[in-house]
Structures are given as C-alpha cells and as structure tokens.
Enzyme design. Structure first.
Site, PDB file in Angstrom:
ATOM      1  N   GLN A  92       0.771  -1.091  -0.012  1.00 41.37           N
ATOM      2  CA  GLN A  92       0.043  -0.043   0.057  1.00 41.37           C
ATOM      3  C   GLN A  92       0.943   1.287  -0.035  1.00 41.37           C
ATOM      4  O   GLN A  92       1.849   1.404   0.983  1.00 41.37           O
ATOM      5  CB  GLN A  92      -0.781   0.024   1.182  1.00 41.37           C
ATOM      6  N   HIS A  98      -8.582   1.816  -1.193  1.00 47.22           N
ATOM      7  CA  HIS A  98      -8.867   1.820  -2.260  1.00 47.22           C
ATOM      8  C   HIS A  98      -9.005   0.489  -3.013  1.00 47.22           C
ATOM      9  O   HIS A  98      -8.133  -0.449  -2.738  1.00 47.22           O
ATOM     10  CB  HIS A  98      -8.049   2.747  -3.315  1.00 47.22           C
TER      11      HIS A  98
HETATM   12  P1  AMP Z   1      -1.447   1.188  -3.703  1.00 45.78           P
HETATM   13  O1  AMP Z   1       0.059   0.554  -4.029  1.00 45.78           O
HETATM   14  O2  AMP Z   1      -2.449  -0.047  -3.539  1.00 45.78           O
HETATM   15  O3  AMP Z   1      -1.340   2.268  -2.412  1.00 45.78           O
HETATM   16  O4  AMP Z   1      -1.868   1.714  -5.139  1.00 45.78           O
HETATM   17  C1  AMP Z   1      -1.973   3.379  -5.127  1.00 45.78           C
HETATM   18  C2  AMP Z   1      -2.455   3.462  -6.591  1.00 45.78           C
HETATM   19  O5  AMP Z   1      -2.768   4.828  -6.599  1.00 45.78           O
HETATM   20  C3  AMP Z   1      -1.079   3.276  -7.685  1.00 45.78           C
HETATM   21  O6  AMP Z   1      -1.688   2.133  -8.736  1.00 45.78           O
HETATM   22  C4  AMP Z   1      -1.246   4.755  -8.339  1.00 45.78           C
HETATM   23  O7  AMP Z   1      -0.904   4.658  -9.543  1.00 45.78           O
HETATM   24  C5  AMP Z   1      -2.389   5.440  -8.109  1.00 45.78           C
HETATM   25  N1  AMP Z   1      -2.527   6.865  -8.046  1.00 45.78           N
HETATM   26  C6  AMP Z   1      -1.294   7.642  -7.493  1.00 45.78           C
HETATM   27  N2  AMP Z   1      -1.580   8.893  -7.556  1.00 45.78           N
HETATM   28  C7  AMP Z   1      -2.968   8.777  -8.178  1.00 45.78           C
HETATM   29  C8  AMP Z   1      -3.574  10.039  -8.911  1.00 45.78           C
HETATM   30  N3  AMP Z   1      -3.439  11.147  -8.584  1.00 45.78           N
HETATM   31  N4  AMP Z   1      -4.699   9.609  -9.750  1.00 45.78           N
HETATM   32  C9  AMP Z   1      -5.038   8.364  -9.899  1.00 45.78           C
HETATM   33  N5  AMP Z   1      -4.240   7.419  -9.498  1.00 45.78           N
HETATM   34  C10 AMP Z   1      -3.303   7.708  -8.538  1.00 45.78           C
END
Ligand code: AMP
Ligand code: ZN
Length: 112
Positions: A92, A98
């Site tokens: 994460q 999410h």
């Molecule tokens: P996690 O590793 O599960 O915390 O995933 C976080 C996700 O958020 C990653 O896949 C990123 O590419 C995505 N993310 C980060 N910043 C943004 C943003 N501004 N808009 C859309 N997705 C994002």
C-alpha cells in the site's frame, strides 16, 4: 483529511478521470495503469487502511461499484482482478483505502 491525496481528489483539489461518483464512493482511473482497464474505487470517508475499516455495507459497495463499472465498460465477462493492498507488506502506497480493478488483459501471475 487535509494531507491525503485521495481526499484531495474527492474535494476536487487534484484532477482525476472520474468514472462514477455518489455520496459514498468515487471511482476514477489509475494514473499509472497496469492494464488496459485499471481504475480505483474509494470511499468518500477517509479510512487509512483495510485494518481501519468496520463498515461492511461501505466495503461491499466498493466491490459492487467496481463490478458495475466493469460491466458497463464491457470487460466483466472476459474477467478482471479486484485488489486492495494493506500496509507495507501488501504494497500500500496511498493511505486512503482503494479497491483496484484491473482488466482488459489476462493477468499473467497469480496473486503474490
Ligand atoms: P497502492 O499501491 O495500492 O496504494 O496503489 C496506489 C495507486 O494509486 C497506484 O496504482 C497509483 O498509480 C495510484 N495513484 C497515485 N496517484 C494517483 C492520482 N493522482 N490519480 C490516480 N491514481 C493515482
Ligand atoms: Zn483520505
């Protein structure tokens, strides 16, 4: 929460490609798509990690919203993967829960 990236997206302070929104959840495209279809579904309430979640209805809504969008976008039958990461070992990075929905290609590895 003021310094949370996803709370800023909810507030409209940071742009996102929104796919669905109601008073409880928001879905938007992942900025770094790992599949032809990759979007995130988040609760509008700030919940830092899955360890902090206690609202079964809201958690279910994240999943049902992802499935509904996958159906609308036409890749539900071919299939998709739903993933929610928790803390360091789960990978994460953003600490507002999410649900990832990935589809549009065959997943090449099993989970883990
Ligand atoms: P996690 O590793 O599960 O915390 O995933 C976080 C996700 O958020 C990653 O896949 C990123 O590419 C995505 N993310 C980060 N910043 C943004 C943003 N501004 N808009 C859309 N997705 C994002
Ligand atoms: Zn937040």
């Amino acid at each position: 929460m003021t310094d949370c990236l996803f709370c800023k997206i909810i507030a409209g302070d940071i742009p996102a490609e929104k796919l669905y929104e109601d008073d409880r959840v928001l879905a938007f495209k992942d900025i770094n798509a790992l599949a032809p279809e990759h979007f995130l579904v988040i609760p509008k309430e700030h919940i830092s990690t899955p360890n902090d979640a206690d609202n079964a209805e809201l958690m279910g809504e994240l999943s049902l919203t992802a499935t509904r969008i996958a159906k609308e976008r036409g890749f539900a039958e071919s299939g998709y993967r739903l993933v929610m990461n928790c803390n360091a070992d789960g990978g994460q990075v953003v600490f507002h829960i999410h649900l990832h929905c990935l589809g549009g290609r065959k997943m090449t590895s099993p989970i883990g």
